[in-house]
Design an enzyme around this catalytic site. Structure first.
Site, PDB file in Angstrom:
ATOM      1  N   ASP A  76      -3.601   7.670   4.027  1.00 38.13           N
ATOM      2  CA  ASP A  76      -3.103   6.338   4.383  1.00 38.13           C
ATOM      3  C   ASP A  76      -3.870   5.819   5.600  1.00 38.13           C
ATOM      4  OD1 ASP A  76      -1.534   4.068   4.414  1.00 38.13           O
ATOM      5  OD2 ASP A  76       0.176   5.023   5.393  1.00 38.13           O
ATOM      6  N   GLU A  77      -3.982   4.485   5.732  1.00 34.96           N
ATOM      7  CA  GLU A  77      -4.632   3.840   6.892  1.00 34.96           C
ATOM      8  C   GLU A  77      -6.025   4.443   7.150  1.00 34.96           C
ATOM      9  OE1 GLU A  77      -3.330   1.266   8.005  1.00 34.96           O
ATOM     10  OE2 GLU A  77      -1.148   1.390   8.114  1.00 34.96           O
ATOM     11  N   LYS A 102       0.825  -1.213   0.000  1.00 34.92           N
ATOM     12  CA  LYS A 102       0.000   0.000   0.000  1.00 34.92           C
ATOM     13  C   LYS A 102       0.863   1.270   0.000  1.00 34.92           C
ATOM     14  CE  LYS A 102      -0.712   0.453   4.989  1.00 34.92           C
ATOM     15  NZ  LYS A 102       0.093   1.683   5.115  1.00 34.92           N
ATOM     16  N   THR A 103       1.973   1.274   0.739  1.00 32.78           N
ATOM     17  CA  THR A 103       2.832   2.457   0.774  1.00 32.78           C
ATOM     18  C   THR A 103       3.412   2.733  -0.610  1.00 32.78           C
ATOM     19  OG1 THR A 103       3.400   2.013   3.082  1.00 32.78           O
ATOM     20  CG2 THR A 103       4.824   3.533   1.885  1.00 32.78           C
ATOM     21  N   GLN A 153      -8.201  -4.653   9.069  1.00 30.03           N
ATOM     22  CA  GLN A 153      -7.170  -4.286  10.041  1.00 30.03           C
ATOM     23  C   GLN A 153      -7.574  -3.081  10.880  1.00 30.03           C
ATOM     24  OE1 GLN A 153      -2.870  -4.894   8.909  1.00 30.03           O
ATOM     25  NE2 GLN A 153      -3.706  -4.815   6.833  1.00 30.03           N
ATOM     26  N   ARG A 213       1.382 -10.874  10.538  1.00 31.68           N
ATOM     27  CA  ARG A 213       2.720 -10.320  10.822  1.00 31.68           C
ATOM     28  C   ARG A 213       3.805 -11.321  10.429  1.00 31.68           C
ATOM     29  NH1 ARG A 213       1.451  -6.040   9.883  1.00 31.68           N
ATOM     30  NH2 ARG A 213      -0.481  -7.071   9.368  1.00 31.68           N
TER      31      ARG A 213
END
Length: 723
Positions: A216-217, A32-33, A247, A591
């Protein structure tokens, strides 16, 4: 535009969308970044917008710096005009620029959480509020929670005397902050939103400037943050939101996962692009995460996949006690380390901080280096807050919180009674404590002179020299140098931290155009909520699952997978609480890159008591074919897991309770019942025996049922079936 060449089809589609609002559902490890930064680079390099016309919002300063660094490497032009930062940082920037319109002093200071709490306690004392009936921390949450909903005190509905009193404290707190020229974190955003909402020319100026707003997020935004974004976007700007509803784990902070659904309606979003290819984990880990999260309601829906192989199955370990669980984890960590996996590539995740103690003890005993991720932050350390308080006071003498922190630290003979008299006089005259202190004599006057002398002496000095001067002349340096005995080592660490503050200021000057004291104090306040860079030493990571978001490791251990612990028992009482816990478990699973351990215990010591546990329902939701039970089942819990997992052990006979409240033998020699025995009841369902008393026909058991709570049952009459 070589930066487009490495994108997969979905990433490329997101990056090259036309000028319109969009929602990008970016799964864990899906890049995503990269999509966000490449979208900005594409918009600029194709001439659709200049850096001046872009606003990019992140949730941490670290993320903003990383994105800016990537952009600088991708683009040959200067991107200085681009605005990128956190919600709080961007609102601070706007309020500094338009401080008069926002009715704030130019040098307004920002209260961190601890300072805000201190301010509330001080106010409640002045108002003579019973802090047992109205706990200050609860008042703090009440104020911040309402501000994050966009509500001022007069807008809060109060139908009972208790709430009306809290609203009165809220209103008085706002008045106090306004008088002192300070704002808390929630106020930054609310004040900026109100400024834009009421000032049409200013609002239209920013709407005309920021044609492209990227977030973002997005799943972590609260109600007020979304309203702020809507104001800036207006009717014509493009809002490009990247997030993952699976998330969304910060409801306790006010995050509203429903904002993603609202975005699609409010902005008539035609393009929902799903980034489902995962570049982090092996297939079995992703399959487990996908199967688990499908049990949640109201998802936008996506399915992670990888082009890599399936990898190892998930390893499940059932321990008799939490101490045994910790020993198992430590043994596995040491073995993996011997096989060449660095400690820093492994992490132990837990739902509750209380779980860490026994793990830390086992690590210390085994001599394994570890680091508790998200510990006390640099700008929150006592000595740093003292130094910053001196700096705040020379910058803004009306900052009462700063004055109260340092007026008698280091000790200068100004007692509590004197401070109370100052506060009473300030309240009577409706002025700051500084104004009253300037009229005082004796030791208070000496303190005032000290602050004025330091303010004059540092007025023309560079920022690092200002801090060096303050540390020396405030008395902080000599105070810690004079510590002896057991406090000497602690004092040495505090002196090193104060020296590090000077280093931080030096770095700040090199990295920022505005190197003023006000700017540095703002930087310190905004950074206080974010963890500092960890040391380079190879060490195992310990952290809560919440702290693990955004991180990844070769090997992950998820401990304490027991009902009431994970999912947490509080989730049963909250609306959609179990769904949020399941999202938390989803975050924990994703993770891991290569190896994942899932552990749980039959009994756990929590808050000084032994608790007997049921295996987490989340474990039951994972496909059997993905799990590898690496130990024999300690008790027959087939219905909790899989009929394929059988116990090699038989139910124990009488239990020796020595060490658990005295020596006590329970039951009879031939009894099939024992503590921690899994059972089934026709009415109450599955449960586990947590206590037994009596014998023969008088035998009773206390059972903790999964859904029906804890009940005592007489075995002569109860239809109880061992599992």
């Amino acid at each position: 535009m070589d930066f487009l060449s490495g994108l997969n089809p979905e990433q490329r589609a997101a990056v090259t969308l036309p000028e319109q609002s969009a929602l990008i559902l970016a799964g864990a490890g899906s890049g995503k970044t990269r999509v966000l930064t490449t979208r900005i680079a594409w918009l600029i390099s194709t001439g659709q917008v200049s850096p001046h016309g872009i606003l990019a919002v992140t949730f941490t300063n670290k993320a903003a710096k990383e994105m800016l660094s990537r952009l600088s490497a991708m683009l040959p032009i200067n991107i200085r005009g681009l605005w990128m930062g956190t919600f709080h940082g961007l609102c601070n920037r706007m309020l500094r620029t338009h401080h008069r319109e926002a009715m704030l002093p130019q040098t307004f200071q920002i209260l961190d959480s601890a300072d805000q709490l201190a301010s509330i306690k001080r106010l409640m004392k002045v108002l003579n509020v019973d802090d047992e009936k109205y706990p200050p921390r609860e008042i703090q949450n009440f104020i911040s929670g309402n501000k994050e909903q966009g509500l001022r005190a007069h807008e809060v509905e109060a139908f009972d005397p208790y709430t009306r009193r809290r609203v009165e404290i809220f209103a008085a707190y706002d008045e106090q902050c306004q008088r002192e020229g300070v704002v808390d974190f929630s106020e930054l955003l609310l004040r900026c939103y109100e400024l834009m909402a009421r000032n049409q020319p200013l609002r239209e100026h920013y709407q005309a400037r920021f044609r492209h707003i990227l977030v973002d997020e997005f799943q972590d935004t609260n109600r007020l943050q979304y309203q702020w974004l809507k104001l800036l976007a207006g009717q014509h700007n493009a809002l490009f939101a990247v997030g993952d509803d699976d998330q969304s784990i910060y409801a306790f902070r006010g995050a509203n996962v429903g904002n993603m659904q609202e975005l699609t309606r409010d902005f008539h979003v035609q393009n929902i692009i799903k980034l489902e290819q995962n570049y982090r984990s092996h297939g079995n880990i992703l399959d487990a995460a996908n199967t688990l999260i499908k049990n949640n309601r109201s998802r936008l829906g996506k399915n992670l996949w990888t082009s890599e192989n399936k990898g190892e199955p998930l390893r499940v370990y059932e321990a008799p006690t939490d101490a045994e669980e910790a020993r198992f984890i430590v043994d596995e960590v040491r073995q993996l380390n011997r096989e060449g996996i660095h400690l820093t590539e492994m992490a132990v995740l837990y739902r509750s901080n209380a779980q860490s103690r026994v793990i830390e003890h086992a690590l210390v005993s085994a001599g394994v280096a570890y680091r508790v991720y998200g510990g006390l932050r640099f700008f929150e350390r006592q000595e740093i807050k003292h130094a910053l308080a001196y700096l705040r006071l020379i910058q803004n003498p009306d900052d009462d919180n700063a004055l109260l922190r340092i007026i008698n630290f280091p000790t200068r003979g100004i007692g509590a009674r004197t401070i109370e008299q100052l506060q009473e006089a300030a309240r009577t005259q409706n002025v700051s404590l500084w104004q009253v202190a300037k009229q005082s004599s004796g030791k208070v006057a000496t303190f005032v002179t000290l602050i004025e002398v330091m303010a004059n002496a540092t007025r023309e000095l560079p920022l690092p020299e200002v801090i060096d001067h303050i540390i020396l002349h405030s008395g902080l340096l000599i105070h810690y140098q004079n510590e002896t005995g057991i406090k000497q080592r602690e004092a040495q660490e505090r002196l090193e931290n104060l020296n590090e503050l000077i280093n931080a200021a030096t770095l700040f000057v090199h990295e920022n155009e505005d190197d003023s004291l006000t700017s540095f104090l703002t930087h310190a306040a905004l950074e206080s909520g974010e963890s500092q860079a960890e040391a380079n030493a190879d060490a195992l990571h310990l952290m809560t699952v919440h702290s693990s978001k955004g991180l990844e490791f070769h090997t992950v251990f998820i401990g304490g997978l027991e009902e009431g612990l994970f999912p947490h028992h509080n989730s049963r009482m909250a609306d959609a609480g179990v769904d949020e816990e399941r999202r938390l478990m989803y975050v924990a699973i994703t993770r891991a890159r290569r190896r994942l351990y899932l552990t749980f215990t039959q009994s756990r010591m929590l808050h000084g008591q032994v608790n007997y546990n049921l295996m987490s329902s989340f474990l039951r939701e994972l496909p059997e074919e993905l799990l590898n039970w690496i130990t024999p089942r300690i008790t027959a819990r087939n219905s909790f897991g899989s009929s394929g997992y059988s116990s090699s052990l038989t139910p124990t006979s009488p239990i020796n309770m020595k060490g658990l409240g005295g020596e006590k033998r329970i039951g009879t020699e031939n009894s099939p019942w024992h503590i921690s025995q899994a059972v089934h009841h026709a009415k109450f369902g599955e449960g586990v025996i947590v206590n037994i008393e009596g014998s023969d026909s008088d035998l009773r058991v206390q059972v903790k049922f999964r859904t029906a709570g804890t009940k005592w049952l007489a075995l002569e009459y109860a239809k109880l079936t061992p599992l």
